[in-house]
Write an enzyme that holds these catalytic residues in place. Structure first.
Site, PDB file in Angstrom:
ATOM      1  N   GLU A  90       0.829  -1.214   0.000  1.00  0.00           N
ATOM      2  CA  GLU A  90       0.000   0.000   0.000  1.00  0.00           C
ATOM      3  C   GLU A  90       0.857   1.255   0.000  1.00  0.00           C
ATOM      4  O   GLU A  90       0.596   2.199  -0.741  1.00  0.00           O
ATOM      5  CB  GLU A  90      -0.936   0.008   1.224  1.00  0.00           C
ATOM      6  CG  GLU A  90      -1.949  -1.110   1.242  1.00  0.00           C
ATOM      7  CD  GLU A  90      -1.468  -2.377   1.929  1.00  0.00           C
ATOM      8  OE1 GLU A  90      -2.324  -3.214   2.256  1.00  0.00           O
ATOM      9  OE2 GLU A  90      -0.244  -2.544   2.138  1.00  0.00           O
ATOM     10  N   CYS A 118      -2.436  -3.497   7.169  1.00  0.00           N
ATOM     11  CA  CYS A 118      -1.989  -3.457   8.553  1.00  0.00           C
ATOM     12  C   CYS A 118      -2.304  -2.056   9.104  1.00  0.00           C
ATOM     13  O   CYS A 118      -2.656  -1.151   8.341  1.00  0.00           O
ATOM     14  CB  CYS A 118      -0.494  -3.745   8.627  1.00  0.00           C
ATOM     15  SG  CYS A 118       0.545  -2.401   7.999  1.00  0.00           S
TER      16      CYS A 118
END
Length: 189
Positions: A90, A118
């Site tokens: 990401e 996360c």
């Protein structure tokens, strides 16, 4: 043909064959596992993850960022390649999109990733003003392949506040990706 021209022609032919071999290496990994997602952007994220794990860059986390139906950024986990614990898929895709769009504000963008972000990546998505995140495998699935995201999630109070922001899609295809990763020679981190 003169000997020098033959050598140059042979050299060019070898370069073309080498380039074709490099291009097919990515396709071979994808064909070997034949993982198919329903969503076209999740498919690109899976292909990105396959590229990364085949090169042993890091975990099976690929990501694309889409704006107005167009991919504006993509990346995969490069933790091992860069020796950087923050270089998740990401974050890599957010950096790519920011550079391509010439802005730090990714309002109007959606992010597609093979694994539920996360806490660090979730915060990065929020800081970047990404409108919505679509993920494949869950935090619990991440734990099954050796990642400890859930431990950090508990520190921050869970995911309930993000139920409208985080949307699970194509989980079965992403589980196939995780299974492929588990059967590869890899470095756990």
């Amino acid at each position: 043909m003169k000997p020098r021209r033959r050598i140059v022609a042979l050299g060019l032919l070898l370069l073309m064959l080498a380039a074709a071999g490099c291009a097919s290496a990515k396709t071979d990994v994808q064909t070997e596992f034949d993982i198919r997602a329903d969503n076209e952007y999740m498919q690109v994220a899976i292909d990105e993850a396959l590229d990364g794990i085949s090169r042993q860059h890091g975990g099976p986390f690929g990501c694309v960022i889409v704006k107005d139906g167009r991919i504006v950024g993509q990346g995969h986990n490069r933790v091992l390649k860069n020796n950087d614990p923050t270089c998740h898929g990401e974050v890599s895709a957010i950096r790519d999109a920011g550079q391509k769009l010439g802005t730090f504000d990714l309002s109007g963008c959606e992010l597609y990733t093979t694994g539920e972000p996360c806490p660090m990546c979730l915060c990065a998505c929020l800081w970047a003003n990404i409108d919505r995140v679509y993920y494949g495998c869950t935090i619990e699935d991440n734990e099954l392949i050796g990642f400890r995201d859930e431990d950090f999630d508990e520190l921050f109070g869970g995911r309930e506040a993000f139920s409208d922001y985080l949307v699970c899609i194509d989980r079965e295809a992403c589980l196939q990706l995780f299974d492929a990763y588990m059967h590869m020679d890899r470095t756990n981190y």
